[in-house]
Enzyme design. Sequence first.
Site, PDB file in Angstrom:
ATOM      1  CE  LYS A  35      15.251 -45.560 -15.684  1.00  0.00           C
ATOM      2  NZ  LYS A  35      15.435 -45.671 -14.963  1.00  0.00           N
ATOM      3  NE  ARG A 130      11.025 -43.221  -8.151  1.00  0.00           N
ATOM      4  CZ  ARG A 130      11.860 -42.668  -9.117  1.00  0.00           C
ATOM      5  NH1 ARG A 130      11.464 -41.949 -10.071  1.00  0.00           N
ATOM      6  NH2 ARG A 130      12.706 -43.673  -9.050  1.00  0.00           N
ATOM      7  CE1 TYR A 252       4.436 -20.424 -38.223  1.00  0.00           C
ATOM      8  CE2 TYR A 252       6.122 -22.347 -37.190  1.00  0.00           C
ATOM      9  CZ  TYR A 252       4.941 -22.046 -37.673  1.00  0.00           C
ATOM     10  OH  TYR A 252       4.630 -22.332 -38.866  1.00  0.00           O
ATOM     11  CG  MET A 300       5.530 -30.005 -36.378  1.00  0.00           C
ATOM     12  SD  MET A 300       4.235 -30.263 -37.221  1.00  0.00           S
ATOM     13  CE  MET A 300       3.003 -29.573 -35.366  1.00  0.00           C
TER      14      MET A 300
HETATM   15  C1  LIG Z   1      16.258 -45.996 -13.877  1.00  0.00           C
HETATM   16  C2  LIG Z   1      16.672 -46.157 -12.782  1.00  0.00           C
HETATM   17  C3  LIG Z   1      18.371 -46.423 -12.471  1.00  0.00           C
HETATM   18  C4  LIG Z   1      19.253 -45.204 -13.349  1.00  0.00           C
HETATM   19  O1  LIG Z   1      19.645 -44.224 -13.108  1.00  0.00           O
HETATM   20  P1  LIG Z   1      19.992 -43.136 -14.330  1.00  0.00           P
HETATM   21  O2  LIG Z   1      20.868 -42.219 -13.256  1.00  0.00           O
HETATM   22  O3  LIG Z   1      20.605 -43.654 -15.604  1.00  0.00           O
HETATM   23  O4  LIG Z   1      21.684 -44.240 -13.743  1.00  0.00           O
HETATM   24  C5  LIG Z   1      18.882 -46.980 -11.074  1.00  0.00           C
HETATM   25  N1  LIG Z   1      18.256 -47.352 -10.946  1.00  0.00           N
HETATM   26  C6  LIG Z   1      16.481 -47.878 -10.501  1.00  0.00           C
HETATM   27  C7  LIG Z   1      15.634 -47.862  -9.844  1.00  0.00           C
HETATM   28  C8  LIG Z   1      15.747 -47.311 -11.790  1.00  0.00           C
HETATM   29  O5  LIG Z   1      14.933 -46.538 -12.052  1.00  0.00           O
END
Ligand SMILES: *Cc1c(COP(=O)(O)O)cnc(C)c1O
Length: 363
Positions: A35, A130, A252, A300
């Site tokens: 992802k 969630r 800065y 930056m």
């Molecule tokens: C992103 C995600 C993972 C992977 O998590 P990591 O900590 O990066 O291994 C696994 N399961 C779900 C549902 C996720 O959204």
Amino acid sequence: MPRPIQALVHTDALAHNLARARAAAPDARVWAVVKANAYGHGIERAFAGLRGADGFALLDLQEAEIVRALDWRGPILLLEGVFEPRDLELCSRLGLWHVVHCSEQIDWLAAHKTQTPHRVFLKMNSGMNRLGFTPAAFRSAWARLNALPQVEEVTLMTHFADADGERGVAAQMARFDAATSDLPGERSLSNSAATLRHGLKSDWVRAGILVYGSAPDHPEHDIGHWQLQPAMTLRSKLIATQQLQPGDTVGYGSRFVAGQAMRIGIAACGYADGYPRHCGTGTPVLVNGHRTGTVGRVSMDMLAVDLSALPDAGIGSEVTLWGCGPGGSVLAIDEVAQAAGTIGYELMCAVAPRVPISALPAA
Ligand SMILES: *Cc1c(COP(=O)(O)O)cnc(C)c1O
């Protein structure tokens, strides 16, 4: 010459880290989680190193299309499931597996016309709060899905909130087990931290951060402990040096005041490249493969590094912001993240579009 900043994706390291996931869960199949554009590495580049995975897990339908276009015929899992009913058409067309986390997604599936029934991952909210069905609602969701002609097979899934920390997974596992112990079907439980730390038995692990070479439980453990290799290097060069006298300030806000005469270098990397601004003086950095620290505020497009112990460094010297430096040197992204009060995940996902990225060896 283009501005010297560059990001490299180490496809061999991705393959090595994937093998570490397999070793940690020898009886499970491994989803490579790609992802967020493969945690900032680029799906195509990551795919080159991760093609040995059993499947690819992601969120965006567009990313699923990219993986199919790379000729991946194996499983692809949508970790948040579909966002609206018509997304199911793409699932049917591309053979995507999808999470089902709410009753609306079951309604959509029940109304979906398809020749090929879908593989779904039914998600339990075992404490993360969630996504997912509560343990009490899980069984009826499972029964409803099983009765649908649109569904081929249901895998049981949950996600841990504290696999990387002291709380661990016991409470969530207890809730999950209590609600599912007599249900048939495969299980998918562990993210990277749970895979490395808890060795749970399941059919599918979901390995994200570990395949990119960041320790999910840093600073308790580092990548050396887990035998992971950085999959991303962010590097640049020195484009100037300055000789400071006692009392001189840097950058800065004049946050750094030289206590003695010292030499600093100016690297072509700043927060507009994705380097975190919330890094104080002393954040680790490599110059020509030697460890030193940043000086003053990150701006930056530039940041300053301490060259006091590096008399040979000058304009053109290689600066490794994280990842692999010359001569086998390594600076874990987790160390930089810690100095910025964040985690490796955020840094690797935030490398800015203006930074050219390439795969090594070239894909
Ligand atoms: C992103 C995600 C993972 C992977 O998590 P990591 O900590 O990066 O291994 C696994 N399961 C779900 C549902 C996720 O959204």
